[in-house]
Design a protein around this motif. Structure first.
Motif, PDB file in Angstrom:
ATOM      1  N   THR A   1      18.533   1.295  23.378  1.00 32.80           N
ATOM      2  CA  THR A   1      19.762   0.976  24.095  1.00 32.80           C
ATOM      3  C   THR A   1      20.846   0.512  23.131  1.00 32.80           C
ATOM      4  N   GLY A   2      20.452  -0.220  22.103  1.00 32.15           N
ATOM      5  CA  GLY A   2      21.405  -0.629  21.070  1.00 32.15           C
ATOM      6  C   GLY A   2      22.013   0.567  20.368  1.00 32.15           C
ATOM      7  N   ALA A   3      21.202   1.591  20.120  1.00 31.35           N
ATOM      8  CA  ALA A   3      21.726   2.816  19.507  1.00 31.35           C
ATOM      9  C   ALA A   3      22.718   3.506  20.440  1.00 31.35           C
ATOM     10  N   GLY A   4      22.420   3.495  21.740  1.00 32.11           N
ATOM     11  CA  GLY A   4      23.337   4.091  22.711  1.00 32.11           C
ATOM     12  C   GLY A   4      24.658   3.342  22.783  1.00 32.11           C
ATOM     13  N   ALA A   5      24.582   2.012  22.760  1.00 27.94           N
ATOM     14  CA  ALA A   5      25.813   1.217  22.794  1.00 27.94           C
ATOM     15  C   ALA A   5      26.632   1.422  21.521  1.00 27.94           C
TER      16      ALA A   5
END
Length: 166
Positions: free
Chosen positions: A143-147
């Motif tokens: 999710t951090g990569a997506g953000a």
């Protein structure tokens, strides 16, 4: 029954949410395509800022076919699909005229950008939870990569939102 009370535009310009959604569709369709992903991997330097950014744009990659028959095409494409659906949803749910105390282009740009950051993070989390069997920590890291993708690519959606009416 209409979901929003936005006036129809007669000037030929769409709404900010519509132009932002169209930009998100083009961004994911072009930069997530197998052709762009392959080009970015072979022709960019990951140790330069430009190369890193061009590779980041390829993040919501999608495929026509899947090498892993257990996952299927939908599982590999779910992240890109959810990013698009959530981007459209958030762009329509956050009308700039209601968010900003002073409506204008800055608030329109920032709300389009923020909607894409939220869509990329939330879409990644949901896709990871639905398709991955890994630990929750891995879902949070993804999710951090997506953000991160949403933050660095979202300005494109914010600029596109400037082309429409609030």
């Amino acid at each position: 029954m209409a979901l929003t009370n936005r006036p129809r535009t007669v000037s030929g310009h769409g709404t900010a949410a519509g132009t932002g959604t169209l930009a998100a569709l083009i961004l994911v369709a072009v930069c997530g395509s197998p052709w762009y992903v392959g080009w970015a991997e072979t022709h960019t330097d990951p140790n330069s800022a430009g190369g890193w950014f061009l590779r980041l744009l390829a993040w919501p990659a999608w495929k026509f076919d899947s090498d892993d028959p257990a996952q299927g095409v939908l599982a590999t494409d779910l992240r890109a699909i959810l990013v698009l659906l959530l981007a459209a949803t958030f762009l329509y749910l956050v009308p700039t005229s209601q968010v900003a105390r002073v409506p204008g282009s800055a608030s329109q740009f920032l709300s389009g950008w923020a909607a894409y950051v939220l869509a990329a993070g939330a879409g990644t989390l949901v896709a990871t939870l639905l398709t991955g069997g890994g630990p929750l920590l891995a879902a949070f890291q993804t999710t951090g990569a997506g953000a991160t993708y949403g933050f660095f690519a979202g300005w494109i959606i914010g600029l596109a939102s400037l082309g429409g009416r609030a």
